[in-house]
Design a protein around this motif. Sequence first.
Motif, short mmCIF file in Angstrom:
data_model
loop_
_atom_site.label_atom_id
_atom_site.label_comp_id
_atom_site.label_asym_id
_atom_site.label_seq_id
_atom_site.Cartn_x
_atom_site.Cartn_y
_atom_site.Cartn_z
N ARG A 1 -46.91 -15.13 109.49
CA ARG A 1 -48.19 -15.45 108.86
C ARG A 1 -48.47 -16.94 109.01
NH1 ARG A 1 -47.75 -14.55 103.22
NH2 ARG A 1 -47.51 -12.35 103.70
N LYS B 1 -49.41 -17.72 112.61
CA LYS B 1 -50.79 -17.36 112.93
C LYS B 1 -51.77 -18.38 112.35
CE LYS B 1 -54.13 -13.84 113.19
NZ LYS B 1 -54.46 -12.53 113.42
N THR B 2 -51.51 -18.82 111.12
CA THR B 2 -52.38 -19.83 110.49
C THR B 2 -52.35 -21.14 111.27
OG1 THR B 2 -51.98 -18.84 108.33
CG2 THR B 2 -52.83 -21.08 108.34
N GLU C 1 -52.81 -5.36 106.12
CA GLU C 1 -53.17 -6.76 106.35
C GLU C 1 -52.47 -7.31 107.59
OE1 GLU C 1 -52.17 -8.56 102.58
OE2 GLU C 1 -54.24 -8.39 101.87
N LEU C 2 -51.20 -6.96 107.77
CA LEU C 2 -50.49 -7.43 108.97
C LEU C 2 -51.12 -6.87 110.23
CD1 LEU C 2 -46.77 -7.22 107.76
CD2 LEU C 2 -48.04 -9.30 108.33
N SER D 1 -54.04 -9.75 110.47
CA SER D 1 -53.19 -10.71 111.19
C SER D 1 -53.01 -10.34 112.65
CB SER D 1 -51.82 -10.83 110.52
OG SER D 1 -51.98 -11.33 109.21
#
Length: 187
Positions: free
Chosen positions: A71, A74-75, A136-137, A141
């Motif tokens: 996560r 990715k951010t 969500e993943l 994401s």
Amino acid sequence: MDVNVSDLKNGDKDAFNAVFYSFYSPVYDYLMSKTDNSYFAEEVTQLTFIKVWEKRNQLAVDIDIGAQVFRIAKTVFIDQLRTRYRKKNRPDLVTEEELSEYTDNQLVHNISYKDSYKRLNRILDMLPPARKQVFELSRLSGFSHKEIAEMLQISTKTVENHITKALKQIKPLWNATILIVAIFLQR
């Protein structure tokens, strides 16, 4: 990979090294698949682990460390893309009128996006925690079913089942929300 997130949160360098050596290559490979640029992938990978160390106090003890590292990756990746875009599109060459028009359009877009994002989050909060995390993943994401299965140490079939059930639960609520907004906008 068995890392005690509590140790990492407390500044244990051995715990950080374990995370670093376990996830450096997978993060780099993930970023290479997105960019096909080894220099950029290397830069973002390094920034990811700097951010993991800097934000270690914010890590969740109850969420798999791999999911948290990806996560963060990715951010950082998105932030670096934005930075490159800003440098590429020099705002000092834009007229004030163009900037004003762009800003107005961006404001409307951002308000609409933020409102939609809030509505989606409210709907996602209705899902069971594991189903929400998998959804969500996958959808937010962009991880593949296989990547999610590896991160969460579950089978790909379980990932598929979570996503299928989440979509069945989300679609009616989301469609109803869109219908309500459409009716409201027609007034």
